[in-house]
Design a protein around this motif. Structure first.
Motif, short mmCIF file in Angstrom:
data_model
loop_
_atom_site.label_atom_id
_atom_site.label_comp_id
_atom_site.label_asym_id
_atom_site.label_seq_id
_atom_site.Cartn_x
_atom_site.Cartn_y
_atom_site.Cartn_z
N ARG A 16 12.21 5.65 -12.69
CA ARG A 16 13.50 5.93 -13.97
C ARG A 16 14.61 6.04 -13.28
N ASP A 17 14.58 6.62 -11.72
CA ASP A 17 16.23 6.91 -11.62
C ASP A 17 17.08 6.00 -10.75
N GLN A 18 16.21 5.57 -10.06
CA GLN A 18 16.88 4.14 -8.75
C GLN A 18 15.75 2.78 -8.30
N PRO A 19 15.74 1.63 -10.40
CA PRO A 19 14.60 0.97 -10.19
C PRO A 19 14.74 0.35 -8.92
N LYS A 20 16.17 0.10 -8.12
CA LYS A 20 16.02 -0.53 -7.37
C LYS A 20 15.28 -0.79 -5.62
N VAL A 21 15.76 0.64 -5.52
CA VAL A 21 14.88 0.56 -4.65
C VAL A 21 13.20 1.26 -4.74
N ALA A 22 12.73 1.38 -6.17
CA ALA A 22 11.34 1.67 -6.83
C ALA A 22 10.52 0.31 -5.89
N GLU A 23 11.29 -0.70 -6.50
CA GLU A 23 10.61 -1.75 -6.80
C GLU A 23 10.05 -2.62 -5.30
N GLN A 24 10.53 -1.49 -4.10
CA GLN A 24 10.39 -2.27 -2.75
C GLN A 24 9.69 -1.27 -2.16
N LEU A 25 8.72 0.14 -2.77
CA LEU A 25 8.21 1.11 -1.99
C LEU A 25 6.75 0.49 -1.89
N TRP A 26 5.87 0.84 -1.05
CA TRP A 26 4.69 0.57 -1.09
C TRP A 26 3.74 1.07 -0.53
N HIS A 27 2.92 1.71 -0.64
CA HIS A 27 1.76 2.69 -0.01
C HIS A 27 1.33 1.88 0.79
N HIS A 28 0.79 2.60 1.59
CA HIS A 28 -0.04 1.70 2.79
C HIS A 28 -0.77 2.76 3.65
N ASP A 29 -1.58 3.09 4.49
CA ASP A 29 -2.14 3.08 5.28
C ASP A 29 -1.05 4.43 6.39
N VAL A 30 -1.44 4.59 6.97
CA VAL A 30 -1.05 6.16 8.11
C VAL A 30 -1.34 4.88 9.68
N PRO A 31 -0.69 5.20 10.48
CA PRO A 31 -1.24 4.53 11.53
C PRO A 31 -2.45 5.05 12.13
N ARG A 32 -2.32 4.38 13.64
CA ARG A 32 -3.58 4.77 14.52
C ARG A 32 -3.27 5.08 14.83
N GLY A 33 -3.76 6.47 15.47
CA GLY A 33 -3.25 6.98 17.26
C GLY A 33 -4.28 6.47 17.97
N PRO A 34 -4.88 7.62 19.05
CA PRO A 34 -5.87 6.41 20.06
C PRO A 34 -7.11 8.00 20.07
N LYS A 35 -7.60 8.68 18.76
CA LYS A 35 -8.69 8.62 18.34
C LYS A 35 -8.77 8.54 17.39
N GLY A 36 -8.15 8.01 16.67
CA GLY A 36 -8.54 7.33 15.30
C GLY A 36 -7.32 7.47 14.00
N ARG A 37 -7.62 6.52 12.85
CA ARG A 37 -6.64 6.92 11.75
C ARG A 37 -7.23 8.08 10.79
#
Lengths: 313, 286, 455
Positions: free
Chosen positions: C303-324
């Motif tokens: 709604r407010d900043q479409p140029k920013v919105a079109e670059q936003l990607w939702h994805h997994d979090v990083p993995r740590g030594p004991k899992g994700r």
């Protein structure tokens, strides 16, 4: 109330004859029945909605978390071992005393400032000064929140433009405490201003003239005339404000929710966190109850002093 | 109305200092409402971007937030409910206070002084403690989720202070009036209505305005007891309608906050003199 | 004056009480012959969905069900702002009167479990059809071996994936997030494995130097718990095990704290004061390269900043030594023990949790709601919604992340306090902001945990 009692009747009744005494007694009874009847709505209101819930809250504070057993003062004993709790005690005291001090000071100064002005100008300045107190605090605090917002703060913009600095109003513990106190002072100072202004006006001008004849300067007039005459009103407003400020909930709730890291929690907000959010209502009730004895003792002493002085006058 | 100033120079210096103080604090007192006002007229785009100064409207004012407030949210319902709740709260509070104050200050009876002090001390019990036990009381009355629950509990916030103001006023009315009235054959109730209330009218108005302000600003009790939009009041409703999830509609919030805060300010502006005189006279005499 | 006022939103036509029929049961889809008890009235107090229009779809569905089953359905939409829903649940539990179906935020099932009606049969039926409820849901809804609430049909689950600026990561960190986490089932295992906390730290450093830091709050807010608690778990740090034995004093905790100490250097200094919208504002303003949040930030950016919105990607979090591990906020719908129409309430909830209704509700929420039943993850919306198209495909769990709630795996009683009293963020701040030694801070946290064991 249809029977008319005349003064003559009363005088007659006062002389000790059995019939007269009976009539006089009836008069007394009628008056106190009326008195009690008039006070009854107040008693019902306070009894049902303040006294009963208060005692129920005390009962709640003596239960265990699951509310299945009575554990006496165990909740309080537990709280005493938590350093977060002692932080809350200290923060609430700091908040109440600091805020009230500044509210009273500002109110006092501004009352004098307005008092010096010509009459018709006073109305305008009184009006302007009362705006913060008249706006509902839950809503005006939203405005302050917007002013403090880490990303969009107008204050930071001004500071940045003038000095190139940027203050973390709500994320540094000490700044957060300052911010909360500032909002409370903003909200409450007008109340003190109005009370003190009226008190100033009621100091007889003759006293000041007498003082001048004795050669007093402005400072001495303040100390020897103004302050003593205003002692009662100062005591009452300060007491009232301390009580109400201790119990503050809205400002901290909206601005910091007790953060950062419990450094702005007051009794009210900490009780809400423990009771409603974490699900331990008895513990929450214990936190809220803690301030009651302290405030009660404070109120007792101050009111007693005020009454004494009132009767002396 | 000066305090016996001696020389013209002294007086001018006093005036100058006074005006400086007042100006500084006027800015302090009025800046937040001013900022709320201009934010409510800014476009969303201007609010969320960060260009230029936030102290002025730079990209043209818009009535969008106000329009949305009145036509796309339940704000009109909230406002109406607040008006209804406040109206009844004021009537009940003033009724209880005036009667009780009259009784406690004029009709001497055993325990009157204790009760008067006791009334003041009920302020020691904060609403943050009471609202949980009150769930039970309000539930028992069948008023959970009803605006009438507020009409029942708000008086507890207003009555103690209003009673105290009224006691101060009534106490200052000379006793001779009582006795004169008695001689003329008036009952106590008639005395209250015909004599005391007219004389204490400034105090009554002040107490009424106080009850109004307290009821209008009520936040914790509506938050606790009401959950349907058609029963909600303006203070809580503004916050809950305009903060959706973690999305804050700042423009709308500021608009809602201002509209919800306006009535007390307006009423106060018209009745300011009564408010101030009543509030303070009762206090200084008490 | 015993019933609340009629509510405009969901009032339906009244019908006479009818004996139940098999047909009615078939409509509901639940193999339970309706009896006369099911008719009458059902009241719901459910979460006020912030996505515009979502509430209307819920109302429509309930109306439909009500007509088919000759039950009057009344709905109140209760916001979670200011913990209003928790207050309402507390009020109703204490007053022993209220709605039949009540919205239960993450910890409310735990808090009110003794006032709720068990729903084991219903869960069994649904799990048979759609797969087992995800672990975060089980943690919140199942107590002492019994299911005390059902997943909320709307607003059920919101998880906290990473939300990152594709352009900034490409330019400054040299990572093509679209390639690592594509909007499809095919993933390159090597790339996904390389998305771990060590590498992430390096990327954050580069982004910080470029002036676009990663930002997430460290404070009492739920956003803080939802990234820090999973992070700690992925280093092997557990507050307590499922029997309540305090395990916080461990190497895993130390590693996690040391890691966050390094990470915080590359984050903006305000994070300690951010409320739940702080990270949203951060990424929308264009200053942030990444946050962790459900798609609400994206929605406002559109709604407010479409140029920013079109670059936003939702994805997994990083993995740590004991899992994700990824954090989430489950929400349940429970039925009070003192509800007036329990059987109708149960039937309605089950019906709303069936695939057809769930798909409609997910669409209405524009994909913001993630279901608890894995079979429902193939709803097309996440692949289609954009721009950028496919940006929310990885919002439901597609890879090897375990979805948990902060406090896991401690007993839920303790978990509730760990979460609501922000134990982990407080622990972190004691080290990163107040400069306490790691051991001191851990000692403090263990002391707090002892206190949480009280019953």
């Amino acid at each position: 109330m249809s029977r008319v009692v005349t003064r003559k009747d009363a005088e007659v009744a006062a002389s000790v004859t059995p019939v007269g005494v009976g009539a006089y007694r009836r008069f007394l009874k009628r008056r106190s029945t009326l008195a009690v009847a008039l006070v009854t709505p107040l008693i019902v209101l306070i009894g049902g909605l303040i006294v009963y819930p208060f005692f129920y809250a005390i009962y709640l504070s003596m239960l265990n978390k699951a509310e299945t057993a009575v554990v006496g003062l165990a909740n309080f004993r537990f709280l005493f071992t938590r350093d977060t709790f002692w932080m809350v005690v200290w923060q609430s005291t700091l908040f109440a005393l600091t805020a009230v001090f500044f509210k009273a000071l500002i109110g006092f100064i501004l009352a004098h400032a307005i008092h010096v002005l010509p009459d018709r100008r006073q109305r305008f300045w009184r009006g302007v000064s009362l705006v913060p107190w008249v706006m509902p605090p839950a809503l005006s605090t939203l405005g302050w929140w917007w002013l403090y917002d880490p990303t969009y703060s107008a204050f930071n913009w001004i500071l940045g433009a003038l000095f190139g600095v940027h203050v973390a109003w709500l994320s540094e513990p000490n700044w957060a405490r300052f911010s909360v106190i500032l909002v409370n002072v903003w909200y409450g100072a007008p109340f003190f201003l109005i009370m003190y202004l009226a008190a100033l006006k009621s100091v007889p001008a003759g006293l000041y003239e007498a003082a001048e004849i004795d050669g007093a300067n402005a400072r001495q007039k303040l100390i020897y005339v103004t302050l003593p005459m205003m002692r009662n009103i100062i005591a009452i407003t300060v007491l009232f404000s301390i009580i109400v400020t201790f119990a503050n909930f809205d400002i901290v709730r909206v601005l910091t929710q007790g953060g950062p890291f419990n450094t702005t929690h007051l009794f009210g907000t900490y009780s809400f966190l423990l009771g409603i959010q974490s699900g331990d209502i008895p513990l929450g009730a214990s936190v809220s109850l803690f301030m009651f004895p302290i405030l009660g003792v404070l109120a007792f002493f101050i009111l007693r002093n005020v009454r004494k002085r009132a009767t002396e006058l | 109305m000066s305090q016996g100033a001696s020389t013209k120079g002294n007086r001018r210096w006093a005036l100058v200092t006074a005006y400086i103080c007042l100006l500084v604090f006027a800015v302090f007192f009025l800046f937040p409402p001013y900022y709320m006002l201009i934010t409510s007229f800014k476009t969303n785009e201007e609010i969320s971007a960060q260009r230029g100064t936030p102290l002025l409207i730079q990209e043209g004012p818009t009535l969008e937030h106000y329009r949305k407030l009145f036509f796309e949210t339940d704000f009109p319902i909230f406002f109406k409910n607040t008006v209804i709740v406040t109206f009844f709260t004021v009537i009940i509070s003033m009724g209880v206070s005036v009667l009780a104050a009259y009784s406690l200050s004029r009709l001497r009876f055993w325990g009157a002084t204790v009760m008067a002090t006791g009334v003041f001390l009920t302020y020691l019990v904060p609403d943050t403690l009471l609202f949980i036990p009150l769930f039970k009381v309000v539930g028992w009355l069948g008023l959970l989720n009803s605006k009438w629950s507020l009409v029942v509990v708000f008086p507890t916030l207003a009555v103690p202070f209003a009673t105290w103001i009224m006691i101060g006023y009534f106490a200052s009315i000379p006793k001779e009036l009582d006795e004169a009235a008695l001689i003329d054959g008036a009952g106590h109730f008639q005395m209250l209505i015909r004599i005391f209330m007219p004389v204490a009218m400034p105090g009554i108005i002040a107490a009424t305005i106080f009850c109004f302000t307290v009821s209008w600003a009520g936040f914790l009790y509506p938050l606790a007891f009401i959950y349907s939009n058609d029963q909600m009041v303006a203070t809580v409703g503004t916050v809950s309608s305009l903060i959706r999830g973690d999305v804050f509609h700042w423009g709308g919030l500021m608009a809602g906050a201002l509209v919800a805060a306006a009535p007390p300010v307006i009423i106060y502006a018209f009745l300011m003199d009564y408010y101030i005189s009543g509030l303070t006279a009762g206090a200084t005499k008490g | 004056m015993n019933r609340p006022e009629e509510h405009r939103q969901a009032k339906l036509t009244r019908r006479q009480v009818l004996k139940g029929t098999v047909a009615a049961a078939a409509i509901a889809g639940f193999p339970h012959v309706r009896t006369a008890h099911a008719a009458g009235e059902v009241t719901l107090g459910i979460w006020d969905h912030w996505v515009p229009g979502a509430n209307d779809v819920m109302t429509q569905l309930c109306t439909e069900w009500g007509k088919q089953n000759k039950v009057e359905v009344k709905i109140d939409y209760i916001t979670s702002i200011g913990f209003k829903d928790s207050l309402t649940a507390a009020a109703e539990a204490r007053a022993k009167t209220g709605h039949d179906i009540i919205s239960l935020a993450t910890w409310q099932t735990t808090i009110h479990k003794s006032s709720l009606e068990p729903v084991d049969e219903q869960v069994k039926y649904l799990a048979n059809k759609y797969g087992p409820i995800t672990p975060d849901g089980e943690y919140c809804f199942k107590h002492d071996g019994r299911w005390m609430s059902l997943p909320a049909p709307a607003g059920g689950n919101h998880s906290y994936p990473m939300v990152s600026r594709l352009d900034l990561f490409q330019k400054h960190a040299g990572v093509d997030l679209k390639k690592v986490f594509p909007a499809s089932k095919t993933r390159d295992k090597a790339l996904v494995d390389a998305w771990n906390y060590d590498n992430f730290l390096k990327y954050c450093e580069k982004l910080h130097q470029a002036g676009f830091p990663y930002g997430n709050p460290i404070g009492p807010t739920s956003d803080s718990q939802d990234w820090l608690c999973p992070l700690f778990l992925s280093f092997g740090s557990v507050p307590a095990d499922k029997d309540g034995k305090i395990m916080l004093d461990s190497d895993g905790t130390r590693m996690a704290l040391e890691y966050v100490q390094k990470l915080v250097k590359f984050m903006p200094p305000d994070i300690y004061a951010w409320d739940d919208a702080g990270n949203n504002r951060w990424i929308i303003s264009g200053k942030g390269s990444s946050i962790q949040n459900p798609p609400s930030a994206w929605t406002v950016a559109v709604r407010d900043q479409p140029k920013v919105a079109e670059q936003l990607w939702h994805h997994d979090v990083p993995r740590g030594p004991k899992g994700r591990f990824r954090g989430a906020l489950p929400r349940g719908n429970g039925i009070w023990k003192f509800a007036k129409n329990k059987s109708a309430a149960k039937d309605l909830l089950v019906w709303l949790l069936e695939k057809d209704q769930q798909f409609k509700l997910i669409t209405a929420s524009k994909g913001y709601d993630v279901p608890f039943f894995p079979a429902l993850f193939d709803h097309p919306i996440w692949a289609e919604i954009g721009p950028p198209v496919g940006g929310q495909y990885n919002y439901p769990i597609r890879g090897d992340e375990t979805i948990i709630v902060g406090g896991y795996p401690s007993p839920q009683n303790m978990g509730a306090q760990i979460y609501t009293q922000a134990l982990i963020p407080n622990l972190v701040a004691k080290v990163t902001k107040q400069g306490l030694a790691v051991n001191e801070a851990i000692k403090w946290a263990v002391g707090e945990l002892e206190g949480y064991k009280r019953g």
